[in-house]
Enzyme design. Structure first.
Site, PDB file in Angstrom:
ATOM      1  N   ASP A 132     -12.173  -9.099   4.335  1.00 49.40           N
ATOM      2  CA  ASP A 132     -13.452  -9.039   3.595  1.00 49.40           C
ATOM      3  C   ASP A 132     -14.075 -10.427   3.526  1.00 49.40           C
ATOM      4  O   ASP A 132     -15.270 -10.607   3.722  1.00 49.40           O
ATOM      5  CB  ASP A 132     -13.225  -8.544   2.152  1.00 49.40           C
ATOM      6  CG  ASP A 132     -13.532  -7.060   2.004  1.00 49.40           C
ATOM      7  OD1 ASP A 132     -13.368  -6.337   3.006  1.00 49.40           O
ATOM      8  OD2 ASP A 132     -13.926  -6.632   0.900  1.00 49.40           O
ATOM      9  N   TYR A 161       0.821  -1.215   0.000  1.00 47.85           N
ATOM     10  CA  TYR A 161       0.000   0.000   0.000  1.00 47.85           C
ATOM     11  C   TYR A 161       0.853   1.263   0.000  1.00 47.85           C
ATOM     12  O   TYR A 161       0.435   2.304  -0.490  1.00 47.85           O
ATOM     13  CB  TYR A 161      -0.901   0.040   1.247  1.00 47.85           C
ATOM     14  CG  TYR A 161      -2.244  -0.624   1.064  1.00 47.85           C
ATOM     15  CD1 TYR A 161      -2.338  -1.962   0.714  1.00 47.85           C
ATOM     16  CD2 TYR A 161      -3.422   0.095   1.262  1.00 47.85           C
ATOM     17  CE1 TYR A 161      -3.566  -2.572   0.570  1.00 47.85           C
ATOM     18  CE2 TYR A 161      -4.655  -0.511   1.115  1.00 47.85           C
ATOM     19  CZ  TYR A 161      -4.727  -1.844   0.765  1.00 47.85           C
ATOM     20  OH  TYR A 161      -5.947  -2.445   0.629  1.00 47.85           O
ATOM     21  N   ASP A 170      -6.366  -7.049   3.912  1.00 40.68           N
ATOM     22  CA  ASP A 170      -7.498  -6.384   3.247  1.00 40.68           C
ATOM     23  C   ASP A 170      -8.435  -7.443   2.671  1.00 40.68           C
ATOM     24  O   ASP A 170      -9.646  -7.401   2.880  1.00 40.68           O
ATOM     25  CB  ASP A 170      -6.953  -5.476   2.133  1.00 40.68           C
ATOM     26  CG  ASP A 170      -8.068  -4.734   1.409  1.00 40.68           C
ATOM     27  OD1 ASP A 170      -8.989  -4.244   2.089  1.00 40.68           O
ATOM     28  OD2 ASP A 170      -8.016  -4.666   0.161  1.00 40.68           O
ATOM     29  N   LYS A 192       3.147 -15.157   2.121  1.00 43.83           N
ATOM     30  CA  LYS A 192       3.467 -16.007   0.970  1.00 43.83           C
ATOM     31  C   LYS A 192       4.977 -16.195   0.982  1.00 43.83           C
ATOM     32  O   LYS A 192       5.693 -15.721   0.096  1.00 43.83           O
ATOM     33  CB  LYS A 192       2.981 -15.334  -0.326  1.00 43.83           C
ATOM     34  CG  LYS A 192       1.491 -15.446  -0.548  1.00 43.83           C
ATOM     35  CD  LYS A 192       1.027 -16.847  -0.979  1.00 43.83           C
ATOM     36  CE  LYS A 192       1.420 -17.135  -2.427  1.00 43.83           C
ATOM     37  NZ  LYS A 192       1.038 -18.533  -2.806  1.00 43.83           N
ATOM     38  N   ASP A 246      -2.884 -17.904   0.648  1.00 43.52           N
ATOM     39  CA  ASP A 246      -3.900 -18.503  -0.237  1.00 43.52           C
ATOM     40  C   ASP A 246      -4.578 -19.687   0.459  1.00 43.52           C
ATOM     41  O   ASP A 246      -5.796 -19.863   0.378  1.00 43.52           O
ATOM     42  CB  ASP A 246      -3.307 -18.902  -1.600  1.00 43.52           C
ATOM     43  CG  ASP A 246      -2.076 -19.792  -1.489  1.00 43.52           C
ATOM     44  OD1 ASP A 246      -1.468 -19.877  -0.401  1.00 43.52           O
ATOM     45  OD2 ASP A 246      -1.699 -20.417  -2.509  1.00 43.52           O
TER      46      ASP A 246
HETATM   47  C1  IPM Z   1     -10.461  -1.298   3.799  1.00 39.95           C
HETATM   48  C2  IPM Z   1     -10.726  -0.667   2.479  1.00 39.95           C
HETATM   49  C3  IPM Z   1      -9.592   0.292   2.177  1.00 39.95           C
HETATM   50  C4  IPM Z   1      -8.316  -0.511   2.005  1.00 39.95           C
HETATM   51  C5  IPM Z   1      -9.818   1.224   0.983  1.00 39.95           C
HETATM   52  C6  IPM Z   1     -11.130   1.991   1.090  1.00 39.95           C
HETATM   53  C7  IPM Z   1      -8.679   2.151   0.772  1.00 39.95           C
HETATM   54  O1  IPM Z   1     -10.877  -1.632   1.501  1.00 39.95           O
HETATM   55  O2  IPM Z   1     -10.354  -0.564   4.799  1.00 39.95           O
HETATM   56  O3  IPM Z   1     -10.379  -2.521   3.851  1.00 39.95           O
HETATM   57  O4  IPM Z   1      -8.036  -1.019   0.922  1.00 39.95           O
HETATM   58  O5  IPM Z   1      -7.602  -0.634   2.982  1.00 39.95           O
HETATM   59 MG    MG Z   2     -10.876  -3.603   2.232  1.00 41.04          MG
END
Ligand code: IPM
Ligand code: MG
Length: 368
Positions: free
Chosen positions: A257, A145, A253, A196, A229
């Protein structure tokens, strides 16, 4: 009653449903001020697209300095299609990334809890997810990032090349791993570290540093290393094998999710981003729901405020050490869910749909 020193929260409602859900957090803060004499002070600022529209930048210096001075930042959500075509430095997400990076919030805590009232909302079988309680600790200020060099540059044959760099130093790895081990000690005492290491040197270093910290300071905690993975796969196959997962910025990230969807209740999950503790035990921090700005439902009064309210509970717990108050707020949320009140995103047969504000009011009515 003795009044404690004023503690300042900076609220950054942001874009989309952000302002609606943060409004409910505000009501909760007022409740604590009135009923518990906690004397929290609130400041508000623009961030994301809302700030860009007014000031031409996703976060102004003024708001950034307010964040520096506050006890904790509570953020709604940023972004939306309206700002998709802006250049990188002006995008709403830059506000978030700047706050993370410059407040040095290196440890991102993302719980994935399957609420018993919502087991059926998951796309996975109830027996796979019921009772699920995972804590993902995502490294938040390093990795790809932020790594340099980065950019898009022309190359010889008329093509262009996009460049990002994935780097980690020993210290960046060790400090976030320490957060994971400390959390595990208060939970089920198990850490899974994901990287990884089979293809990336930074991943190999990650694994070595976590292993050596474990041997030096955290022998009593169970540690497993897992390729990222494989972790993605295991999260679907048997998510309850995990307690705390620690991983880098990009894998975190994605895995967070994925983990959040196991619970079927994106609208309920909070997060905390924490910096290092200073010698007084204080740290910088930011709290936000993990759901996004959901522009498609913004302004309709149907957004779920629970993730934001639980984010505030995390602020009470991690930034202010007000564990009792945090627990009271979490219990209030549980009670409302037990009574069958639901916002549109989680409504199901036999439950009652309520608006964003009604949900906030119902939670407040359960606070004692
Ligand atoms: C998160 C989001 C952010 C990230 C975006 C909005 C920049 O996806 O907080 O997980 O990628 O970190
Ligand atoms: Mg995210």
């Amino acid at each position: 009653m003795i009044k404690v020193k004023k503690r300042k929260f900076l609220l950054l409602p942001g874009d989309g449903i952000g302002p609606e859900v943060i409004e409910e957090v505000k009501k909760i803060i007022y409740w604590f001020n009135t009923n518990k004499s906690l004397d929290f002070e609130i400041e508000e600022g623009l961030a994301g697209g809302a700030s860009y529209d007014k000031h031409g930048t996703p976060i102004t210096d003024e708001v950034f300095y307010k964040a520096l001075e506050s006890e904790a930042v509570i953020l709604g959500a940023v972004g939306g299609p309206k700002w998709d075509n802006l250049e990188f430095s002006k995008k709403p997400e830059r506000a978030l990334l700047k706050l993370r990076k410059e407040l040095k919030l290196f440890a991102n805590l993302r719980p994935a809890i399957c609420f018993k009232q919502l087991v059926d909302a998951s796309t996975l079988k109830p027996e796979i997810v019921s009772g699920l309680d995972i804590m993902i600790v995502r490294e938040l200020t390093g990795g790809i990032y932020f790594g340099e060099p980065r950019g898009i540059k022309p190359i010889d044959n008329g093509e262009r090349k996009g460049i990002n760099t994935h780097t980690y130093t020993s210290n960046e790895i060790i400090r976030v791993a320490r957060v994971a081990f400390d959390l595990a000690k208060k939970r089920s005492n198990k850490v899974t570290s994901c990287e990884k290491s089979n293809v990336m040197e930074a991943g190999q270093l990650w694994k070595e540093e976590v292993q050596s910290l474990h041997e030096k300071e955290y022998k009593e905690v169970e540690l497993n290393h897992m390729l990222a993975d494989n972790c993605a796969m295991q999260l679907l196959r048997n998510p309850k094998q995990f307690d705390v997962i620690v991983t880098d910025n990009l894998f975190g990230d994605m895995l967070s999710d994925q983990a959040s969807m196991l619970t079927g209740s994106l609208g309920l999950l909070p997060s905390a981003s924490l910096g290092a503790k200073n010698k007084d035990g204080k740290m910088r921090s930011m709290y936000e729901p993990i759901h996004g700005s959901a522009p498609d439902i913004a302004g309709k009064g149907i957004a779920n405020p629970i993730a934001s309210i639980l984010s505030f509970a995390m602020a009470l717990k991690y930034s202010l050490n007000l564990d009792k108050e945090a627990k009271a707020l979490e219990n209030a949320v549980q009670e409302v869910l037990n009574e069958g009140l639901r916002t549109k995103d989680i409504v199901s047969k036999g439950t009652k749909e309520v608006s964003t504000t009604k949900m906030g009011d119902a939670i407040i009515s359960k606070l004692k």
